[in-house]
Design an enzyme around this catalytic site. Sequence first.
Site, mmCIF file in Angstrom:
data_model
loop_
_atom_site.group_PDB
_atom_site.id
_atom_site.type_symbol
_atom_site.label_atom_id
_atom_site.label_comp_id
_atom_site.label_asym_id
_atom_site.label_seq_id
_atom_site.Cartn_x
_atom_site.Cartn_y
_atom_site.Cartn_z
ATOM 1 N N GLU A 207 35.410 49.965 35.400
ATOM 2 C CA GLU A 207 34.393 50.521 36.289
ATOM 3 C C GLU A 207 34.444 52.049 36.282
ATOM 4 O O GLU A 207 33.419 52.720 36.277
ATOM 5 C CB GLU A 207 34.602 49.982 37.708
ATOM 6 C CG GLU A 207 33.506 50.367 38.658
ATOM 7 C CD GLU A 207 33.679 49.758 40.033
ATOM 8 O OE1 GLU A 207 32.889 50.096 40.924
ATOM 9 O OE2 GLU A 207 34.611 48.954 40.219
ATOM 10 N N ARG B 43 48.271 36.990 35.183
ATOM 11 C CA ARG B 43 48.140 35.610 35.655
ATOM 12 C C ARG B 43 47.705 34.657 34.557
ATOM 13 O O ARG B 43 47.968 33.451 34.632
ATOM 14 C CB ARG B 43 47.198 35.550 36.860
ATOM 15 C CG ARG B 43 47.803 36.218 38.102
ATOM 16 C CD ARG B 43 46.867 36.203 39.292
ATOM 17 N NE ARG B 43 45.581 36.839 39.034
ATOM 18 C CZ ARG B 43 45.314 38.113 39.264
ATOM 19 N NH1 ARG B 43 46.231 38.907 39.770
ATOM 20 N NH2 ARG B 43 44.132 38.610 39.008
#
Length: 178
Positions: free
Chosen positions: A98, A61
């Site tokens: 993560e 994006r």
Amino acid sequence: MTTNPDLAALIRTIPDFPKPGILFRDISTLLLDRQGFATAIERMVAAIPGPIDLVAGIEARGFIFAAALAVPLGAGLLLIRKDGKLPGVTVAEEYELEYGRDRIAMHADACVPGARVLLVDDLIATGGTARAALRLLRRTGAAVVQAQFVVDLPDLGGAAALRADGLDVHALVSFPGH
């Protein structure tokens, strides 16, 4: 409180996506609004400190906003992609996720030393990808003058981490929480 409430109102919040407890900030509704999108680009351009040689957009994006900014700035567009997506010789930088690690890359010849670069993505959360992009650009000798985002999630610390890395950070809107 965000500094652009008109733009914040155009960004849809989707609860529990992609997993329970997450408030997803969906910029597609901003992109659908031609005046809102144009206003976002105008305000981003107005916040840029001086001339820019290249606008570096982070996949995917970030490409939308980087391309739209490059035109009025008279700058080139540098693509920062996931490793393995660019043809030719690339340089890459690894970063923490993560649950593991990932790599981003750019063409080795995309940026000459001393080029004034604006780093752009749609959203800054924990800052892992943006910080890796900053390291990658600096490794090539770029003078990264600013990072711009449409959305900042300040509670996740990414913008603060970029500032600690010595970078000017600008975001159009910020939303508390995750």
